[in-house]
Design a protein around this motif. Structure first.
Motif, short mmCIF file in Angstrom:
data_model
loop_
_atom_site.label_atom_id
_atom_site.label_comp_id
_atom_site.label_asym_id
_atom_site.label_seq_id
_atom_site.Cartn_x
_atom_site.Cartn_y
_atom_site.Cartn_z
N MET A 1 -18.26 -44.00 -1.44
CA MET A 1 -18.90 -43.70 -0.16
C MET A 1 -18.56 -44.74 0.89
O MET A 1 -18.58 -44.48 2.06
N GLY A 2 -18.23 -45.97 0.46
CA GLY A 2 -17.90 -47.00 1.43
C GLY A 2 -19.15 -47.59 2.04
O GLY A 2 -20.26 -47.43 1.55
N ALA A 3 -18.96 -48.27 3.16
CA ALA A 3 -20.09 -48.93 3.82
C ALA A 3 -21.04 -47.90 4.41
O ALA A 3 -20.63 -46.89 4.97
N VAL A 4 -22.33 -48.17 4.28
CA VAL A 4 -23.33 -47.28 4.87
C VAL A 4 -23.27 -47.40 6.38
O VAL A 4 -23.27 -48.52 6.92
N PRO A 5 -23.17 -46.28 7.10
CA PRO A 5 -23.12 -46.37 8.56
C PRO A 5 -24.36 -47.06 9.11
O PRO A 5 -25.47 -46.79 8.67
N LYS A 7 -25.23 -46.75 12.13
CA LYS A 7 -25.79 -45.81 13.10
C LYS A 7 -25.29 -44.41 12.77
O LYS A 7 -24.09 -44.20 12.60
N LEU A 8 -26.21 -43.49 12.64
CA LEU A 8 -25.84 -42.10 12.37
C LEU A 8 -25.90 -41.33 13.68
O LEU A 8 -26.97 -41.11 14.24
N PRO A 9 -24.75 -40.90 14.19
CA PRO A 9 -24.71 -40.32 15.54
C PRO A 9 -25.54 -39.05 15.70
O PRO A 9 -26.03 -38.77 16.80
N PHE A 10 -25.73 -38.29 14.64
CA PHE A 10 -26.50 -37.05 14.81
C PHE A 10 -27.97 -37.32 15.12
O PHE A 10 -28.67 -36.44 15.65
N LEU A 11 -28.45 -38.54 14.82
CA LEU A 11 -29.85 -38.87 15.15
C LEU A 11 -30.06 -38.98 16.66
O LEU A 11 -31.19 -38.88 17.14
N SER A 51 -14.90 -33.08 6.35
CA SER A 51 -15.04 -33.32 7.79
C SER A 51 -16.43 -33.84 8.12
O SER A 51 -16.66 -34.43 9.18
N TYR A 52 -17.39 -33.63 7.22
CA TYR A 52 -18.75 -34.12 7.41
C TYR A 52 -18.86 -35.64 7.26
O TYR A 52 -19.84 -36.25 7.71
N LYS A 53 -17.91 -36.26 6.62
CA LYS A 53 -18.07 -37.63 6.12
C LYS A 53 -18.18 -38.67 7.24
O LYS A 53 -19.03 -39.57 7.19
N GLU A 54 -17.30 -38.58 8.24
CA GLU A 54 -17.25 -39.61 9.27
C GLU A 54 -18.57 -39.74 10.02
O GLU A 54 -19.00 -40.84 10.36
N ALA A 55 -19.25 -38.64 10.26
CA ALA A 55 -20.52 -38.66 11.00
C ALA A 55 -21.72 -38.96 10.10
O ALA A 55 -22.85 -39.05 10.59
N GLY A 56 -21.49 -39.07 8.79
CA GLY A 56 -22.59 -39.40 7.89
C GLY A 56 -23.51 -38.24 7.58
O GLY A 56 -24.69 -38.45 7.24
N GLU A 220 -24.54 -31.30 17.61
CA GLU A 220 -23.19 -31.18 18.16
C GLU A 220 -22.18 -32.17 17.59
O GLU A 220 -20.97 -31.98 17.73
N VAL A 221 -22.64 -33.25 16.98
CA VAL A 221 -21.70 -34.27 16.50
C VAL A 221 -20.70 -33.62 15.54
O VAL A 221 -21.09 -32.99 14.55
N TYR A 222 -19.41 -33.78 15.84
CA TYR A 222 -18.35 -33.10 15.09
C TYR A 222 -18.44 -33.43 13.59
O TYR A 222 -18.66 -34.57 13.21
N PRO A 223 -18.30 -32.40 12.75
CA PRO A 223 -17.88 -31.03 13.02
C PRO A 223 -19.01 -30.10 13.47
O PRO A 223 -18.79 -28.91 13.63
N SER A 224 -20.18 -30.64 13.64
CA SER A 224 -21.41 -29.97 14.04
C SER A 224 -22.02 -29.16 12.90
O SER A 224 -21.33 -28.75 11.96
N VAL A 225 -23.32 -29.01 12.97
CA VAL A 225 -24.09 -28.30 11.96
C VAL A 225 -25.14 -27.47 12.67
O VAL A 225 -25.81 -27.96 13.60
#
Length: 231
Positions: A1-5, A7-11, A51-56, A220-225
């Motif tokens: 998983m790597g480093a925990v973000p 900041k999660l942009p979708f918040l 594609s979900y991974k970068e945005a957490g 809206e944060v890519y890829p969006s949900v």
């Protein structure tokens, strides 16, 4: 998983408060996401691409399952197992429920994953009690399911697939439908434009007008949900 973000942009999405309010009967989704950052097992998704991974978004999937405490989840479109493993981990934390993942796997002509590889990840993570996978076409799954608490759909979504699957499942989902996509950037990605696929956003507006008993919220944060819940 790597480093925990950190900041999660979708918040910070403009629709987050609406989503939070819609689920408040279950508790705070924001607090559930914050807990997910510490609870999702380290290394679970290390070799899993999405594609979900970068945005957490793994933390959102985990948090939703922790909060809604489903007995049954159906997933259509598994690929390498990113969302399936995230949700199955929350089921394990809840100590109840199962997720059933459906995909064509290596029979899919475009980007795919071997079924045996996904099964190996499930077993390695100790999630085989909570996660099951099956090779099946996306549009035939509903005929074998009477009810589910959560549905997640990620199958190279476009406007047609979202509309068709929403109509198939709207009377079968008890708590929440989740569709990959719905944001403006997602509607304009290369393959959608190249193959002239109908955008998702106008379809969501159409469905929202047609089925006013349903709430549609897109992060809206890519890829969006897009999350759909019957009011």
């Amino acid at each position: 998983m790597g480093a925990v973000p950190l900041k999660l942009p979708f918040l910070d999405d403009s629709n987050w408060e609406e989503l939070e309010a819609s689920l408040i009967e279950y508790g705070s989704l924001t607090k559930s996401v914050e807990s997910a950052v510490g609870e999702l097992p380290e290394g679970l998704l290390g070799d899993v691409n999405s594609s979900y991974k970068e945005a957490g978004y793994q933390y959102l999937f985990y948090a939703l399952v922790k909060l809604l405490s489903p007995n049954k989840i159906c997933e259509i479109g598994v690929l390498q197992g990113f969302s399936l493993l995230s949700m199955a981990s929350a089921l394990k934390k809840n100590n109840k429920g199962e997720i059933f993942g459906n995909d064509l796997f290596d029979d899919y002509e475009f980007k795919n994953e071997r079924m045996i590889n996904v099964q190996s990840r499930i077993v390695k993570a100790g999630l085989n009690e909570f996660a099951k996978i099956k090779k099946q076409d996306a549009f035939s799954v509903s005929s074998e399911v009477e009810k589910t608490d959560i549905l997640h759909v990620d199958i190279s979504n476009n406007g047609n697939t979202v509309e068709q699957l929403f109509l198939q499942w709207k009377d079968k989902v008890n708590k929440l439908m989740i569709f990959e996509g719905g944001g403006s950037d997602r509607d304009e990605i290369n393959w959608m434009v190249k193959f002239q696929k109908p955008p998702i956003s106008p379809v969501l507006s159409k469905l929202s007008n047609q089925f006013q008993e349903w709430q549609f919220v897109t992060l809206e944060v890519y890829p969006s949900v897009t999350l759909c819940r019957k009011l």
